[in-house]
Design a protein around this motif. Structure first.
Motif, PDB file in Angstrom:
ATOM      1  N   PRO A  48       0.816  -1.217   0.000  1.00 51.87           N
ATOM      2  CA  PRO A  48       0.000   0.000   0.000  1.00 51.87           C
ATOM      3  C   PRO A  48       0.846   1.261   0.000  1.00 51.87           C
ATOM      4  N   ALA A  49       0.236   2.366  -0.383  1.00 49.75           N
ATOM      5  CA  ALA A  49       0.808   3.684  -0.143  1.00 49.75           C
ATOM      6  C   ALA A  49       0.284   4.122   1.228  1.00 49.75           C
ATOM      7  N   SER A  50       1.113   4.011   2.227  1.00 46.29           N
ATOM      8  CA  SER A  50       0.713   4.317   3.600  1.00 46.29           C
ATOM      9  C   SER A  50       1.183   5.718   3.962  1.00 46.29           C
ATOM     10  N   ILE A  51       0.226   6.595   4.228  1.00 51.59           N
ATOM     11  CA  ILE A  51       0.532   7.995   4.530  1.00 51.59           C
ATOM     12  C   ILE A  51       0.604   8.171   6.039  1.00 51.59           C
ATOM     13  N   GLN A  52       1.735   8.666   6.505  1.00 50.12           N
ATOM     14  CA  GLN A  52       1.946   8.892   7.926  1.00 50.12           C
ATOM     15  C   GLN A  52       1.623  10.349   8.277  1.00 50.12           C
ATOM     16  N   GLN A  53       1.421  10.577   9.562  1.00 59.01           N
ATOM     17  CA  GLN A  53       1.130  11.924  10.033  1.00 59.01           C
ATOM     18  C   GLN A  53       2.187  12.923   9.557  1.00 59.01           C
ATOM     19  N   GLU A  54       3.436  12.503   9.585  1.00 54.19           N
ATOM     20  CA  GLU A  54       4.526  13.407   9.205  1.00 54.19           C
ATOM     21  C   GLU A  54       4.519  13.739   7.717  1.00 54.19           C
ATOM     22  N   ASP A  55       3.846  12.891   6.902  1.00 52.36           N
ATOM     23  CA  ASP A  55       3.788  13.142   5.461  1.00 52.36           C
ATOM     24  C   ASP A  55       2.876  14.317   5.115  1.00 52.36           C
ATOM     25  N   LEU A  56       1.935  14.645   6.004  1.00 50.30           N
ATOM     26  CA  LEU A  56       0.943  15.663   5.673  1.00 50.30           C
ATOM     27  C   LEU A  56       1.579  17.019   5.400  1.00 50.30           C
ATOM     28  N   ALA A  57       2.648  17.333   6.124  1.00 48.30           N
ATOM     29  CA  ALA A  57       3.318  18.614   5.907  1.00 48.30           C
ATOM     30  C   ALA A  57       3.898  18.707   4.498  1.00 48.30           C
ATOM     31  N   ARG A  58       4.191  17.550   3.887  1.00 50.95           N
ATOM     32  CA  ARG A  58       4.762  17.538   2.540  1.00 50.95           C
ATOM     33  C   ARG A  58       3.732  17.885   1.466  1.00 50.95           C
ATOM     34  N   LEU A  59       2.459  17.910   1.837  1.00 56.60           N
ATOM     35  CA  LEU A  59       1.415  18.286   0.900  1.00 56.60           C
ATOM     36  C   LEU A  59       1.278  19.795   0.748  1.00 56.60           C
ATOM     37  N   GLU A  60       1.934  20.543   1.618  1.00 55.26           N
ATOM     38  CA  GLU A  60       1.871  21.995   1.547  1.00 55.26           C
ATOM     39  C   GLU A  60       2.720  22.508   0.385  1.00 55.26           C
ATOM     40  N   PRO A  61       2.450  23.724  -0.089  1.00 58.71           N
ATOM     41  CA  PRO A  61       3.195  24.256  -1.243  1.00 58.71           C
ATOM     42  C   PRO A  61       4.704  24.253  -1.037  1.00 58.71           C
ATOM     43  N   LYS A  62       5.408  23.995  -2.113  1.00 56.64           N
ATOM     44  CA  LYS A  62       6.863  24.048  -2.182  1.00 56.64           C
ATOM     45  C   LYS A  62       7.557  22.972  -1.351  1.00 56.64           C
ATOM     46  N   GLN A  63       6.833  21.905  -1.021  1.00 56.94           N
ATOM     47  CA  GLN A  63       7.424  20.801  -0.286  1.00 56.94           C
ATOM     48  C   GLN A  63       7.625  19.601  -1.216  1.00 56.94           C
ATOM     49  N   TRP A  64       8.674  18.840  -0.967  1.00 54.86           N
ATOM     50  CA  TRP A  64       9.019  17.662  -1.748  1.00 54.86           C
ATOM     51  C   TRP A  64       8.212  16.482  -1.241  1.00 54.86           C
ATOM     52  N   LEU A  65       7.520  15.745  -2.108  1.00 55.86           N
ATOM     53  CA  LEU A  65       6.675  14.638  -1.683  1.00 55.86           C
ATOM     54  C   LEU A  65       7.498  13.431  -1.243  1.00 55.86           C
ATOM     55  N   SER A  66       6.902  12.611  -0.383  1.00 57.43           N
ATOM     56  CA  SER A  66       7.495  11.331  -0.014  1.00 57.43           C
ATOM     57  C   SER A  66       7.168  10.286  -1.074  1.00 57.43           C
ATOM     58  N   ASP A  67       7.851   9.133  -1.015  1.00 54.01           N
ATOM     59  CA  ASP A  67       7.569   8.085  -1.999  1.00 54.01           C
ATOM     60  C   ASP A  67       6.149   7.555  -1.852  1.00 54.01           C
ATOM     61  N   ASN A  68       5.607   7.558  -0.624  1.00 54.75           N
ATOM     62  CA  ASN A  68       4.233   7.087  -0.441  1.00 54.75           C
ATOM     63  C   ASN A  68       3.213   8.065  -1.014  1.00 54.75           C
ATOM     64  N   LEU A  69       3.459   9.359  -0.869  1.00 58.41           N
ATOM     65  CA  LEU A  69       2.552  10.341  -1.461  1.00 58.41           C
ATOM     66  C   LEU A  69       2.594  10.272  -2.983  1.00 58.41           C
ATOM     67  N   CYS A  70       3.784  10.142  -3.542  1.00 60.60           N
ATOM     68  CA  CYS A  70       3.923  10.014  -4.993  1.00 60.60           C
ATOM     69  C   CYS A  70       3.206   8.752  -5.480  1.00 60.60           C
ATOM     70  N   THR A  71       3.378   7.652  -4.748  1.00 65.18           N
ATOM     71  CA  THR A  71       2.717   6.401  -5.108  1.00 65.18           C
ATOM     72  C   THR A  71       1.204   6.513  -4.958  1.00 65.18           C
ATOM     73  N   PHE A  72       0.733   7.187  -3.903  1.00 68.36           N
ATOM     74  CA  PHE A  72      -0.694   7.394  -3.664  1.00 68.36           C
ATOM     75  C   PHE A  72      -1.343   8.038  -4.892  1.00 68.36           C
ATOM     76  N   TYR A  73      -0.698   9.055  -5.417  1.00 68.98           N
ATOM     77  CA  TYR A  73      -1.199   9.752  -6.616  1.00 68.98           C
ATOM     78  C   TYR A  73      -1.285   8.782  -7.795  1.00 68.98           C
ATOM     79  N   CYS A  74      -0.222   7.991  -8.015  1.00 72.02           N
ATOM     80  CA  CYS A  74      -0.212   7.049  -9.136  1.00 72.02           C
ATOM     81  C   CYS A  74      -1.265   5.959  -8.955  1.00 72.02           C
ATOM     82  N   TYR A  75      -1.406   5.458  -7.725  1.00 76.01           N
ATOM     83  CA  TYR A  75      -2.441   4.453  -7.464  1.00 76.01           C
ATOM     84  C   TYR A  75      -3.829   5.008  -7.789  1.00 76.01           C
TER      85      TYR A  75
END
Length: 292
Positions: A48-75
């Protein structure tokens, strides 16, 4: 020969399938399993693409996504395609970003990327996954016609298997992509015999793609590229292989202007998924209350 997409094909799978934001007004997800706030799988995948609490900050503008967030989008792009194209479940597999480093998987990661009973990976027409070769930049890899390499399905016919690297920063290409792709195909075969000589000659193409205007949005582009590709996969395959050209500039062909909405769309999807997960957790009355 040229192809005109706009009049005859669906546009941008992910954009069309995006749900409305959660109606509850709860915009701050609560962790429901440790620090995990959301999870998404592509149909039949084991990771799965498992999104952790700490990943949420990466969704804000100008932040680099994690591999799970990138995978979540592709899924999500892949799942939206299957929902909108009945009868084409055998066409597509979308895998986790970890697939690019499949050779390095050890204990803690399943050897099989498909769940028991699902159609094996290489029997599909397209195998897609984001990759990150250097831990600094995401790109999308699409392997087309991998089934041609399976000896039991194609003992002597032509092999069309080709890997496409769709890259939003051409100055950061993956290193040794041919060797990497051959290794991935071998491991995804799960021990089934392959056409060895043809595997050694598999082509890796780097088509001209829209380029990102900054250094932090690369994680949004694999999902965007996959979504556009899945709007008309046969047409885009023919275009990239040089068999039938799609008219228009590169940015127009790949709907580059819509990337401006991608981060907010992804954020809405993660938040909606987190609310569904929280509701499922709350519904399970057997779960003990946390110890204070």
């Amino acid at each position: 020969m040229t192809t005109q997409l706009r009049q005859n094909t669906p546009s941008w799978t992910f954009f069309n399938a995006r749900p409305t934001p959660p109606a509850s007004g709860n915009r701050i997800p609560h962790a429901v399993e440790g620090d995990q706030v959301a999870e998404l799988r592509f149909y039949g995948t084991s990771i799965p693409a498992s999104i952790q609490q700490e990943d949420l900050a990466r969704l804000e503008p100008k932040q680099w996504l994690s591999d799970n967030l990138c995978t979540f989008y592709c899924y999500e792009a892949g799942n939206a395609y299957l929902k909108g194209a009945p009868g084409r479940a055998k066409d597509l597999v979308v895998l986790h970003a970890r697939t690019w480093h499949l050779a390095n998987w050890t204990h803690g990661f399943p050897k099989n990327v498909r769940v028991k009973g699902a159609i094996p990976t290489l029997e599909h027409k397209y195998v897609a996954f984001p990759g990150n070769d250097s831990e600094t930049h995401f790109f999308l890899c699409i392997i087309i016609f991998p089934r041609d390499l399976l000896l039991e399905f194609n003992p002597s016919g032509p092999v069309r298997t080709t890997a496409l690297i769709l890259n939003s920063l051409q100055q950061l290409p993956p290193s040794n992509p041919k060797e990497k792709v051959r290794s991935i195909l071998f491991r995804l075969s799960e021990g089934r015999p392959l056409r060895d000589k043809e595997l050694a000659r598999v082509k890796v193409l780097h088509p001209l793609m829209p380029q990102q205007p900054n250094g932090y949005d690369c994680g949004l582009y694999p999902g965007h590229f996959l979504s556009v590709f899945l709007g008309a996969p046969e047409a885009f395959t023919a275009h990239i292989l040089g068999e039938k050209t799609i008219e228009g500039a590169v940015d127009e062909i790949w709907n580059h202007s819509r990337i401006r909405y991608a981060r907010q769309n992804l954020k809405d999807l993660v938040l909606a998924s987190s609310e569904i997960q929280q509701a499922a957790f709350d519904f399970n009355t057997d779960v003990p209350l946390p110890v204070s």
